[in-house]
Enzyme design. Sequence first.
Site, PDB file in Angstrom:
ATOM      1  N   GLU A 297       0.828  -1.214   0.000  1.00  8.89           N
ATOM      2  CA  GLU A 297       0.000   0.000   0.000  1.00  8.89           C
ATOM      3  C   GLU A 297       0.861   1.263   0.000  1.00  8.89           C
ATOM      4  O   GLU A 297       0.598   2.210   0.744  1.00  8.89           O
ATOM      5  CB  GLU A 297      -0.957  -0.012   1.196  1.00  8.89           C
ATOM      6  CG  GLU A 297      -1.935  -1.177   1.145  1.00  8.89           C
ATOM      7  CD  GLU A 297      -3.014  -1.152   2.230  1.00  8.89           C
ATOM      8  OE1 GLU A 297      -2.744  -0.608   3.317  1.00  8.89           O
ATOM      9  OE2 GLU A 297      -4.107  -1.675   1.978  1.00  8.89           O
ATOM     10  N   ASP A 376      -8.509  -9.066   4.378  1.00  3.37           N
ATOM     11  CA  ASP A 376      -8.317  -7.892   5.228  1.00  3.37           C
ATOM     12  C   ASP A 376      -9.382  -7.751   6.318  1.00  3.37           C
ATOM     13  O   ASP A 376     -10.217  -6.853   6.239  1.00  3.37           O
ATOM     14  CB  ASP A 376      -8.310  -6.634   4.345  1.00  3.37           C
ATOM     15  CG  ASP A 376      -7.746  -5.428   5.074  1.00  3.37           C
ATOM     16  OD1 ASP A 376      -7.355  -5.578   6.237  1.00  3.37           O
ATOM     17  OD2 ASP A 376      -7.702  -4.348   4.463  1.00  3.37           O
ATOM     18  N   GLU A 404     -12.583  -1.854  12.339  1.00  4.12           N
ATOM     19  CA  GLU A 404     -12.644  -1.206  11.023  1.00  4.12           C
ATOM     20  C   GLU A 404     -13.795  -1.743  10.172  1.00  4.12           C
ATOM     21  O   GLU A 404     -14.567  -0.973   9.603  1.00  4.12           O
ATOM     22  CB  GLU A 404     -11.312  -1.405  10.283  1.00  4.12           C
ATOM     23  CG  GLU A 404     -11.333  -0.843   8.873  1.00  4.12           C
ATOM     24  CD  GLU A 404      -9.979  -0.923   8.181  1.00  4.12           C
ATOM     25  OE1 GLU A 404      -9.026  -1.472   8.772  1.00  4.12           O
ATOM     26  OE2 GLU A 404      -9.870  -0.434   7.045  1.00  4.12           O
ATOM     27  N   GLU A 517     -22.615 -10.086  10.984  1.00  8.62           N
ATOM     28  CA  GLU A 517     -22.389 -10.799   9.722  1.00  8.62           C
ATOM     29  C   GLU A 517     -23.702 -10.921   8.942  1.00  8.62           C
ATOM     30  O   GLU A 517     -23.724 -10.762   7.720  1.00  8.62           O
ATOM     31  CB  GLU A 517     -21.824 -12.192  10.025  1.00  8.62           C
ATOM     32  CG  GLU A 517     -21.534 -13.017   8.783  1.00  8.62           C
ATOM     33  CD  GLU A 517     -21.097 -14.442   9.109  1.00  8.62           C
ATOM     34  OE1 GLU A 517     -21.419 -14.945  10.209  1.00  8.62           O
ATOM     35  OE2 GLU A 517     -20.433 -15.067   8.257  1.00  8.62           O
TER      36      GLU A 517
END
Length: 685
Positions: A297, A376, A404, A517
């Site tokens: 990144e 991720d 996140e 979820e």
Amino acid sequence: MTPPEPCSDAHPAWLPLEAWRAVGARHTVVYGQGLLVDTVFAEIERACAGHGGAVARGIGEPAGHPAQLMFALVKSLPPGDDLGRMAYAELAAPGESLGSEGFVVARPGEVTVVLADAPAGLLYGLFEVVRLGEAAFGPAYPVRVHRPALGRRMLDHWDNVDVHPVMGQVERGYAGGSIFWRDGRPRRDRARLRAYARLLAACGVNAVSVNNVNVHATEARLLTERLDEVAEIADELRAYAIRVHLSVTFAAPVILAGLPTADPLDDRVRAWWAETTRRVYDRIPDFGGYLVKADSEGQPGPFSYGRDHADGANLLAEALAPHGGVVHWRAFVYNHRQDWRDRSTDRARAAFDHFAPLDGRFLDTVIVQVKHGPIDFQAREPVSPVIAAMPGTRLAVEFQVTQEYTGQQRHVCYLAPWWSEVLQFRPWGDDGRSVAEVAADLVAVSNVGDDRFWTGHPLAQANLYAFGRLAWDPGLSPETVLDEWIDLTFDPASSAGPALLRSTLHEIMDDSWRSYERYTAPLGVGFMVRPGHHYGPDVDGYEYTPWGTYHFADRDGVGVDRTRATGTGFTGQYPSPWAEVYESLDNCPDELLLFFHHVPYGHVLHSGSTVIQHIYDTHFAGVREVEAMARRWQRLAGLVGDDVYARVDELLGEQLRCAREWRDQVNAYFHRKSGVPDAHGRPLH
Ligand code: GCW
């Protein structure tokens, strides 16, 4: 040395004075010398001041009373101390070392005894007795031996020194500013740092990396001219057995010293790292080591010089090794400039493709740090195949406590069940080792900021606590860990409704990760978040971007074909049996179906439902579950502190709004794509 009082404005989290009642009301004696034994003594002294007990140092009875609780380093046991010797003799193999952090707790008679070989063991033993509360002082019990399963239990802060124009003071931080820096300057809030250190020690964390793995210009200088700022943090954390690590930039020799290159095989570069590291240890003798995100990144790395990750990591390991430090080298390496039209590049493959061929080339003071999933930190991913692919390399497995992709500490999402699944997963099948057994270290991205509750959402404290506890003992059940956290944090014993408090918190939290979820991306497909900040739904947000995170939904079906037969071949990175399980449409677990396969909407899951009906059903169910959480929370008015009650109540309102938005966007999207109506006729918009 008495540690300063924890700062008055921060919430006590799992160490309120009430949690110390059983210890603080006793008469205690502490044998041993050294900084950590001083900490144990000071903690007990403070508890006694609040609860009426007494504590004495070394030989002698506390204030004329026989001791009810004893802490001793084995080597400091006075010759005539029968109790300590009795407890020691009861060890499974007497004389067996408890290690640098282990301890035993025993109650051979009327006295509870904690023994350790090393001071850190006494500190962890103290917090075990705090957890046990009155149960530590009941009927006699034989020796219980405690040793951590993982040697390094580490939190990585993604804190910036300067406020980053896009990412702010803390990258992916959802709990206010940094506890270390504000607007380019160290905060020097010693009380807050001490309070943090004791919270971490109480759940077993023993290492902290203080700054963001994306190392910007100012932060690069923490290694050299701003090293004092790191040393000051280390000075506060040391009293709780926590070593400090630092994220460094691979380009440091160029940026900081003006060398023409950062080539890992260049002698000037090696000399610079050796000398710079020597200075770090002069200033911080117990410094833990470096953490590096390289060639990822946009961060610099060895690729610029035609070298590989082993060359890069070994360069730093060589500099650190003479001083006992390690380098954590992240395996989070992938092409973030992918052309979305290119269906052959698969981000899930990247870490394995880069690192597996390097197995055996890393020095043993390199720890390759692998995110637990191949992509991720999504709410559902398979376990990373890298974990099974590097038998000749020390590995750290990385979790993300900061939420996140799991609600950003505005949603209740208790992550221990998820981490526990990962830690118990056996990459080689039932007879092989588990992830917890393969990993040398367990690392997590911290969720802490300068927020009064530390973690923004008061219930997100449970994630921080659970991370430490699972790293110490991966076999603990998430429910047990939650019970510990509830007992310490809320003192149910003194509440008007202890059973109601406990059962309600379990009802709200136990299944909250699965609820999250249900109302977000379906069946392991991942992402579907708003690009950039990653909060809230945006089904196609990443679909035509360079980031390599796609779901490939069209009018017929959805999911990523990662099979060897027809897809990217990612399933072939797993050993047997998982390579075959994931490859097979029939055997692939439902919750990961769309991670591994592209299927038509009418595909029937093991659950009996079609994919499209499953999407509708879970999204309606997920929102109903959040509605239930919000209702249940109302029962706790008056049973938890007013401040906690109000903060959680407000956040549940936001969680409900956001969950409805997720439900409606995901359902509308798939309804419009597929044209398939809901079997139950509910509105799909
Ligand atoms: O999840 C992503 C985050 C980045 C982060 C990166 C990483 C620190 O969106 O903010 O950068 O992972 O783990 O390096």
